[in-house]
Design an enzyme around this catalytic site. Structure first.
Site, PDB file in Angstrom:
ATOM      1  N   ARG A 305       0.917  -1.211  -0.322  1.00 54.70           N
ATOM      2  CA  ARG A 305       0.007  -0.039   0.049  1.00 54.70           C
ATOM      3  C   ARG A 305       1.079   1.198  -0.179  1.00 54.70           C
ATOM      4  O   ARG A 305       0.610   2.404  -0.502  1.00 54.70           O
ATOM      5  CB  ARG A 305      -0.918   0.098   1.216  1.00 54.70           C
ATOM      6  CG  ARG A 305      -2.016   1.233   0.855  1.00 54.70           C
ATOM      7  CD  ARG A 305      -3.039   0.777   2.038  1.00 54.70           C
ATOM      8  NE  ARG A 305      -4.194  -0.093   1.609  1.00 54.70           N
ATOM      9  CZ  ARG A 305      -5.328   0.340   0.988  1.00 54.70           C
ATOM     10  NH1 ARG A 305      -5.326   1.511   0.390  1.00 54.70           N
ATOM     11  NH2 ARG A 305      -6.222  -0.673   0.709  1.00 54.70           N
ATOM     12  N   GLU A 708     -10.291   5.594   6.815  1.00 58.00           N
ATOM     13  CA  GLU A 708      -8.655   6.041   7.090  1.00 58.00           C
ATOM     14  C   GLU A 708      -8.440   7.360   6.071  1.00 58.00           C
ATOM     15  O   GLU A 708      -7.419   7.700   6.495  1.00 58.00           O
ATOM     16  CB  GLU A 708      -7.975   4.964   6.195  1.00 58.00           C
ATOM     17  CG  GLU A 708      -8.092   3.535   6.913  1.00 58.00           C
ATOM     18  CD  GLU A 708      -7.639   2.220   6.257  1.00 58.00           C
ATOM     19  OE1 GLU A 708      -8.222   1.812   5.334  1.00 58.00           O
ATOM     20  OE2 GLU A 708      -6.274   1.865   6.632  1.00 58.00           O
TER      21      GLU A 708
END
Ligand code: MTE
Ligand code: HPA
Ligand code: MOS
Length: 754
Positions: A305, A708
């Site tokens: 990520r 997030e």
């Protein structure tokens, strides 16, 4: 008024694991852990602990009936160390006694002899010594940076560092295992991932998955810290249960939790950025050294990520991003809100900041002209769709007037010597879906009881993010009834199997979609039942709205309750299982190309700070953001998620400093040493403007994931502080190393370029 969980929380009625009445005779476990960061175990003496009054068992690796292995992605993590220890806090034994205090006292009597080996705590040192979780580099690239450098007017190189972060969920890691008949065990634990616990417990105990029932009630926060790292304690409780035949409970105290569990990954990164004289970024190379700690945990996925988000909200045609998971002698670092994304984005912001300074431009000029456009490709190949990067930026620029923020900041700094202000703008683009395509699946089991009340069970774990409320809303909206009729159940592997962790901000998206499917199936059975009873044809329109049947466009006096009771009497199945697999996503981990994300969430924030130049302390004056909320299902929850996330992000980059010494011992393992944002530190003004839209590639009912993405606005606080430091001392040689604690701000004001 919606019946929010928060009402129960405030009244103290919500049940967390430690509130749950454990069965009579439940025993309690305390973990004995390695006092050394690296070494060979020469001897382990548990005899004194065993003799301690009240102790029922002392369990070590040799008591494990199955595999002594709890690694998820890579099989490199033992439940109990047997021959070697690799970090301080690595579990070696579990003492089981009739109360927690006795268990801890007895654990203190265990003696371990360790022959010390070299301790590495720094990722670059680990890299140089070849201490890596995975030997090969992970590389994401597009275009050709080698070719592109010659087309750049400016090239800059630098280093950027970001620190760890303690999850500090209010509820510490906890688990309760209870014996069921036939050797089965039920584990209730504070986990984001009940299925991981089921599978790992089965493996350690050498039983099949169906012998383990794993449940999560609700969590007092997880923030990623309970995606993988709730597993060890739950499996230990199950093992204790197997050995003693009694229920066993393990609740870490705060200091144990801070010492024994992993944190956000610190990174050290080197970058090289090439730009045209107008500020267009032409080429970007970056090498990430991730401090993984002593075992893989989720580190490789987190590194992925980081790589996927290394170009942030910008389009860069030539990119080479290289990443290494470096093995160090610290507790395995783990998922934390943003999952490596924040670390990736920070480095590019540091590069832009550096370039802007050297090119005598404002960073926001470079930021703005490089924002993603519709159809631009990310280095992993996916193209933006419904791209909102510019829309958010332009809206923020207009509403918050960046030019006047700049003017006011300059004026303030002209007029004040002892206080300096700084501001920075941060655009965010965050990909929604697990980077590992396989994990993007969810199921829902919906029961409509004969009285018309509804029960929804999914794999989603409620940890304060409001997913239970969103699921109730999805079911209520699909059925056309009031939310009060719907209950979200605890998460349990006997109701929902093979669940993914509630993570990647996709809990509501995926479980919501599964719920919508399950409810849709029951609804169509109910409609057909009504058609038959009312002698309508199959094609006659029947709907349910506000709890009443609408037949051929006309409201009837048939209530939802009457309909469900009648359906039950007529032997209609009022339960359904819904399954959702995020469509269209794919990714090839060999080429690192594909279309891994269902969609991206965008936004732009501006953060202003005031620095006290005598003390180094600072205040966050304001956070203002335009955020892509999609078509929000619940604006109250979404706004609070956004506010909580940005405060947590600011904390990571300012006050929160995870410190360990060269022996690998945490010295910030208490709340007197580890500072988190409190009410006093919280920004004086937080303003989130909703960029509402109805993008069809988004989540359930076109809502968008919120957990997030806003975390990363916190990065603006760091650069705002650097600007304030530079306003205090323009010659200050600020090393880009987050967090900017008050101590560092102070030293930066008074430290000069050599
Ligand atoms: N909000 C609260 N109150 N507590 C939490 O633990 N975890 C965050 C975020 N918001 C968290 C939270 C993280 S890391 C994620 S991935 C998402 O919630 C997970 O939930 P969702 O997928 O349902 O958004
Ligand atoms: N995000 C969060 N958690 C995860 C992911 C991800 O992409 N992959 C595996 N666990
Ligand atoms: Mo969140 S870090 O994906 O649990």
């Amino acid at each position: 008024m919606l019946n929010y969980d928060s009402i129960r929380h405030v009244k103290g009625e919500s049940i967390f694991l430690d509130d749950f009445g454990a069965p009579a005779g439940t025993l309690h476990g305390a973990v004995f852990y390695s006092p050394e960061a690296h070494g060979k175990i020469i001897s382990l003496d548990t005899s004194e602990a065993e003799k301690h009054p009240g102790v029922k068992a002392v369990i070590t690796a040799k008591d494990i009936p199955g595999e002594n292995q709890i690694g998820g992605i890579i099989q490199d993590e033992k439940l109990f160390a047997d021959t070697e220890v690799e970090f301080i806090g690595e579990p070696v034994a579990l003492v089981i006694a009739d109360n927690p205090l006795t268990a801890r006292k007895a654990a203190n009597k265990i003696k371990i002899e360790i022959e010390p080996l070299e301790v590495i705590t720094d990722p670059k040192t680990a890299f140089e010594k070849g201490s890596l979780i995975i030997k090969q580099a992970r590389i994401y690239s597009c275009g050709s940076t080698d070719e592109a450098w010659k087309n750049c007017d400016f090239i800059f190189e630098g280093t950027a560092e970001t620190g760890g972060q303690e999850h500090l969920y209010l509820e510490t890691q906890s688990a309760l295992a209870m014996p069921l008949e036939g050797g089965s065990i039920k584990i209730i634990s504070s986990t984001q991932n009940p299925t991981a616990i089921q599978r790992t417990a089965a493996r350690v105990l050498a039983v099949s998955d169906n012998a383990i029932e794993s449940e999560a009630m609700r969590l007092g926060g997880g923030f990623g810290g309970k995606e993988d790292q709730a597993t060890a304690w739950a499996v230990m409780a199950a093992l204790g249960c197997k050995v003693t035949g009694k229920s066993v409970k393990i609740v870490l105290n705060r200091q144990e939790d801070m010492r024994l569990t992993g944190k956000r990954h610190p990174y050290v990164s080197n970058y090289k950025i090439g730009l045209s004289k107008e500020g267009k970024i032409i080429s970007y190379e970056v090498v990430f050294y991730q401090n993984a700690g002593a075992a893989a945990d989720l580190s490789p996925a987190i590194l992925d990520r980081t790589l996927a988000h290394c170009t942030g909200s910008y389009f860069i045609p030539n990119v080479k991003a290289e990443g290494y998971s470096c093995k160090t002698n610290l507790p395995p670092n783990t998922a934390f809100r943003g999952f490596g994304g924040p670390q990736g984005m920070f480095v590019l912001e540091a590069a832009i900041f550096n370039a802007a300074e050297k090119m005598k431009m404002e960073p926001r000029v470079i930021q703005e002209i490089n924002l993603l456009n519709e159809g631009d490709a990310f280095p992993y190949g996916q193209k933006t769709e419904f791209c909102k990067a510019k829309e958010c930026w332009n809206e923020a620029k207009l509403k918050f007037d960046f030019d006047s923020v700049k003017r006011e900041t300059d004026e303030f700094n002209e007029a004040n010597k002892l206080f300096k202000k700084g501001f920075a703008v941060m655009p965010v683009c965050f990909g929604i879906s697990f980077t590992n395509t396989m994990l993007n699946q969810a199921s829902s089991l919906v029961h409509v009881y004969a009285d018309g009340s509804v029960s929804v069970s999914t794999g989603a774990v409620e940890m304060g993010q409001g997913v239970n409320m969103k699921l109730r809303q999805v079911a209520a909206a699909t059925f056309g009834i009031s939310v009060d009729k719907v209950k979200s159940e605890f998460t349990n592997t006997t109701r929902n199997a093979n669940t993914s962790a509630t993570a990647a901000s996709s809990g509501a998206d995926m479980n919501g979609n599964a719920t919508k499917l399950a409810c849709g199936e029951i609804l169509s059975r109910l409609k057909n039942h009504y058609r038959r009873a009312a002698k309508l044809s199959e094609s006659d329109p029947v709907e349910i709205e506000n709890g009443y049947v609408i037949s051929r466009g006309k409201k009837t006096d048939v209530t939802w309750e009457r309909l469900t009771a009648s359906a039950y009497r007529n032997r209609i199945d009022l339960s359904a299982h819904g399954f959702y697999a995020t469509p269209k996503i794919y990714f090839d981990p060999r080429t690192n190309k594909g279309s891994p994300f269902a969609y991206h969430v965008y936004g732009t924030a501006v953060i202003t700070v005031t620095l006290d130049c005598l003390r180094g302390t600072y205040e966050i004056d304001s956070v203002k953001a335009v955020h892509d909320f999609g078509k929000s299902i619940n604006p109250v929850i979404d706004r609070s998620q956004a506010e909580g996330a940005v405060i947590q992000g600011i904390g990571w980059l300012t006050l929160e400093e995870v410190v360990h010494n060269e022996k690998g011992r945490f010295i910030s393992d208490t709340l007197s040493a580890y500072k988190v944002p409190d009410m006093g530190f919280t920004p004086k003004k937080i303003e989130f403007l909703f960029l509402e839209n109805n993008d069809r590639n988004a989540g359930v009912f076109n809502s968008k994931a919120i957990g997030e993405p806003p975390f990363m606005y916190g990065i603006a606080a760091y650069f705002a502080l650097v600007n304030a430091v530079k306003a205090a001392n323009k010659n200050s040689d600020v090393k880009i190393s987050a967090p900017m604690t008050p101590e560092k701000a102070f030293m930066n004001i008074y430290g000069e370029k050599k």
